[in-house]
Design a protein around this motif. Structure first.
Motif: not given
Length: 238
Positions: A70-77, A108-118
């Protein structure tokens, strides 16, 4: 509020759909596993959080999820894992593995970032985290399916999108404050999988007038490989 309604999670054309909706709803103030008597509150959004706890729990292997986000401000999959038994204590001393998180896609310009974290260390506020991200330059994770993968071994974890390796964490960089833990703790225990779409939160911020609802995460498949030749080193998952 996360709900168990078919309005928020359902199957369509062979895919799992998690749908976030803008609607007033009264439900538990916290997930029931956080508090045995959480009380209720009314919020302006609903969504779903699905987990495999005590139905699918794994220690080491490859976890692979093909999804459209999903997409948009405030959306967090998020596609992530939590400890099933929490033998080292509360969050984050027993760990958390984030296979894929994304926020505010297409905004925004950085909005296609995919994160992997521990997440690891001590119980909040003494928790720590480490991770990496990849920017999808030539494709859009909200209009196309991508495959999000983690290889999890005793002494390392590796993150991929569509087979492209973008992050590695090794065991001497993570730890638990619990003294019973081994040198591989807290990621030497069973974890279960969670799929959800959050709305708002400290990281993405709240939705605004530009946010369109409903928003959906479509999941084509979830695959878990045990890497049986050498489960601790992932030799058979190469």
């Amino acid at each position: 509020c996360y709900t168990d309604r078919s309005d928020n999670s359902y199957l369509s054309n062979g895919k799992l759909i998690i749908e976030a909706k803008q609607e007033s709803f009264t439900g538990p103030a916290e997930p029931v596993d956080w508090n045995t008597n959480p009380g209720n509150r009314t919020l302006p959004y609903t969504s779903a959080r699905l987990r495999t706890k005590d139905k699918g729990d794994w220690k080491y292997g490859r976890i692979e999820v093909r999804a459209k986000l999903p997409y948009g401000q405030g959306i967090w999959p998020a596609i992530w894992m939590m400890p099933t038994d929490e033998i080292y204590g509360g969050w984050a001393s027993s760990g958390e593995i984030d296979i894929m998180e994304a926020i505010n896609l297409n905004t925004n310009s950085a909005s296609h970032n995919i994160h992997g974290t521990i997440h690891f260390g001590g119980e909040w506020p003494n928790n720590r985290h480490a991770g990496a991200h990849i920017t999808l330059q030539d494709s859009n994770p909200t209009t196309e399916f991508h495959t999000y993968t983690i290889d999890w071994a005793e002494d390392k974890m590796r993150w991929y999108v569509d087979g492209i390796h973008y992050g590695t964490q090794i065991a001497n960089h993570w730890y638990t404050d619990n003294p019973i833990g081994s040198s591989f703790a807290p990621f030497d225990q069973r974890f279960h999988l969670i799929l959800n779409v959050a709305v708002g939160g400290q990281w993405p911020g709240n939705p605004n007038a530009s946010t369109q609802f409903p928003q959906t995460m479509e999941v084509d498949y979830v695959r878990v490989y045990s890497c049986p030749d050498s489960p601790n080193t992932l030799t058979s998952c190469q």
